[in-house]
Each structure stands twice: as C-alpha cells, then as structure tokens.
Design an enzyme around this catalytic site. Structure first.
Site, PDB file in Angstrom:
ATOM      1  N   PRO A 115     -12.414  -4.540   0.607  1.00 53.20           N
ATOM      2  CA  PRO A 115     -12.404  -4.902  -0.578  1.00 53.20           C
ATOM      3  C   PRO A 115     -13.180  -6.679  -0.668  1.00 53.20           C
ATOM      4  CG  PRO A 115     -10.244  -4.569   0.655  1.00 53.20           C
ATOM      5  CD  PRO A 115     -11.665  -4.770   1.570  1.00 53.20           C
ATOM      6  N   GLU A 116     -13.671  -7.357  -1.354  1.00 56.74           N
ATOM      7  CA  GLU A 116     -14.406  -8.149  -2.196  1.00 56.74           C
ATOM      8  C   GLU A 116     -13.636  -8.428  -3.157  1.00 56.74           C
ATOM      9  OE1 GLU A 116     -18.473  -8.834  -1.141  1.00 56.74           O
ATOM     10  OE2 GLU A 116     -18.588  -6.911   0.403  1.00 56.74           O
TER      11      GLU A 116
END
Length: 273
Positions: free
Chosen positions: A2-3
């Site tokens: 997850p960014e």
DNA sequence: CCAGCAGCCTGAAAGC
DNA sequence: TGCTTTCAGGCTGCTG
C-alpha cells in the site's frame, strides 16, 4: 504494497462506515507493533485522515489511532460477530480487532506483520519518526518543483532513495517512484537533479498518484481495499514489474536493477542521470 | 547530521 | 515429489 493511492482508497471507503462508532472492546496480536490497538478502547471515532501512507483515525478524546499498513496490511468491517473481538475468531493473519457498540468489528489483517499501530495525542508524532518528518502531501498544493528541489539539494543519495524517504514528498513507495521517474525522464540513480527536472518530477509524482487513486490502487500481490476488492492501476503501470519488456516510449528493453534493496525498473535510453 | 545497511516477517515461486 | 532457497519491501534502529 500500500502506497498513497491504496491508503487513500481505503480511507475513503472506511470513513463513512466508522464515523461515530464507539469502540467498546479490542484485541490484538501479542507483538508490540499491534498491542496499542487496545489504547483506543472507550473512544469514539470521529473521522479518518491520512498523511502519506499513514491512516489517522480521529478519536473524540483528542487522540489519534495511527495505522501503517506495512507491506500486507488491510482493513475491513464485519457485522454480526457479537461482542467478542478476539483475533483468533477472525482470520489467520488478523492482528487487531476493534468491537463497536453496534456489534460491528473493525478488523486489521497483516500477513507479514510489517504494519504498525499507535494511539497518540492528536498531532503528537514525536515518537513516529517518519510521520514526524513527513514531507508535503503531493496533491495538496504545497508540493511543487521548488519545494522538491529545496528538499533534495545538497543531499548525496540517489533521487529514488530520496523519494522513498518520505521527506521531499509524502506517500511515494517503490511502484509510484519508478513510474514518476520514468514519466519525468530521470534515471533513478541520478544524484543531482536540478530545478527544471524537479518541476517535471513534481508534476509526474502528482500525475501517477492521482491516476493511482482514480484506478482504486495497484494490486500486484496482496493489496485489497476495505471491501476486499483489488485495485486496477496495475494495468496502467508503464515500467514497474515490466523488466525486459519494451519501453513504451522507445521500445528499448526496460532494465531492472536494485537500489537500496528495492527492485527498480527503468529505461536506460529515456531516463537520464 | 548524514549515508548505508541489517533486521523484521510470511508465503509464493523458483531451484535442486 | 519434497525440501531448501530466494524474493517481495516500508520502516526502524544501529553503526561509522
């Protein structure tokens, strides 16, 4: 992994569902990365904010539940599980559960346990170094070519390493760093990036992150949103994960190297040192 | 203060 | 077939 776009997607889905929920009980994995989940018991969630890759659950007692998803973290809501919030009653990789007064459970799963939870006084990030020193939000207007240049000038590490540090700009991880550097025509190993190239890079960072949000995030292995669905941005990637394939700009095979122990894909012809 | 790097984690995939 | 090795990487904390 997850960014910013993945975390923002989760935030948007979760916030309307948890607003005004009262946390009446909690359970967590034994690791001290997750036991702070219990510190939120007794509080009411008033909203969810985000800084970079951190989710910030706003609590009514002037505290925040700070959550980082690490590599494999995910949140979802369950209904009808009664008042027992035990992790064991949920999934194999459930690391924290918060029981609400209406019977719903907020569940945090994290296979590889790279995630982290903390409850802190609102805005008091002194003990969370990366969050404390976080650069400007890329989509909020304070992030410009000038601010990027000011943040990196005089430092000797590669431009990619600096982007990943979260200090010049918040929320960029390995995937979107490679994509932004490709769009800007900058070699990820470059150690001197002048003002004009910073202008281009800032624009590229904004573009790839905004597109990532529009596409609901990138799913390569583990990422799912708060509804359990995969993102679609993997189909829009131009370089990440495409080593050996032809560059979409010049058809030269894309190169894969390692920078700071992170897989890096770029075009040797289109991206300049 | 900064650069550089080991360590944390698990499961899928590759190698033997 | 089954065991072992490799790989993925964001962040923390230590060293020089």
């Amino acid at each position: 992994m997850p960014e910013l776009p993945e975390v923002e997607t989760i935030r948007r889905q979760l916030e309307p569902l948890v607003r005004d929920a009262v946390i009446v009980a909690a359970d967590s994995h034994w690791s001290d990365k997750f036991t702070p989940a219990l510190d939120a018991v007794g509080s009411t969630i008033t909203g969810i904010a985000r800084r970079g890759k951190y989710l910030l659950f706003q609590l009514d007692d002037d505290h925040e539940l700070v959550a980082h998803l690490g590599m494999t973290g995910s949140f979802h809501l369950e209904t009808g599980n009664g008042s027992d919030p035990s992790c064991a009653a949920h999934g194999k990789h459930t690391r924290a559960v918060w029981a609400f007064d209406d019977g719903r459970h907020l569940v945090f799963d994290d296979t590889r346990r790279f995630g982290r939870l903390r409850v802190v006084p609102k805005g008091d990030y002194g003990d969370i170094a990366t969050l404390h020193q976080m650069g400007p939000e890329p989509l909020d207007g304070d992030f410009t070519g000038a601010s990027l240049h000011a943040a990196i000038v005089g430092r000797s590490r590669s431009i990619k390493t600096q982007l990943l540090s979260q200090r010049p700009v918040a929320g960029v991880g390995n995937i979107y760093a490679d994509e932004a550097l490709f769009l800007a025509g900058i070699d990820p190993r470059a150690r001197r990036v002048g003002r004009e190239r910073c202008d281009r890079l800032a624009d590229s960072v904004k573009q790839v992150l905004a597109t990532g949000i529009d596409n609901g995030g990138t799913t390569l292995r583990d990422y799912v949103n708060a509804e359990g669905d995969e993102g679609q941005n993997q189909h829009a990637l131009l370089v990440y994960g495409r080593g050996g394939e032809p560059c979409t700009n010049c058809a030269e095979p894309l190169s894969t190297i390692v920078i700071d122990a992170r897989t890096t894909t770029f075009c040797r012809r289109c991206q300049k040192r």
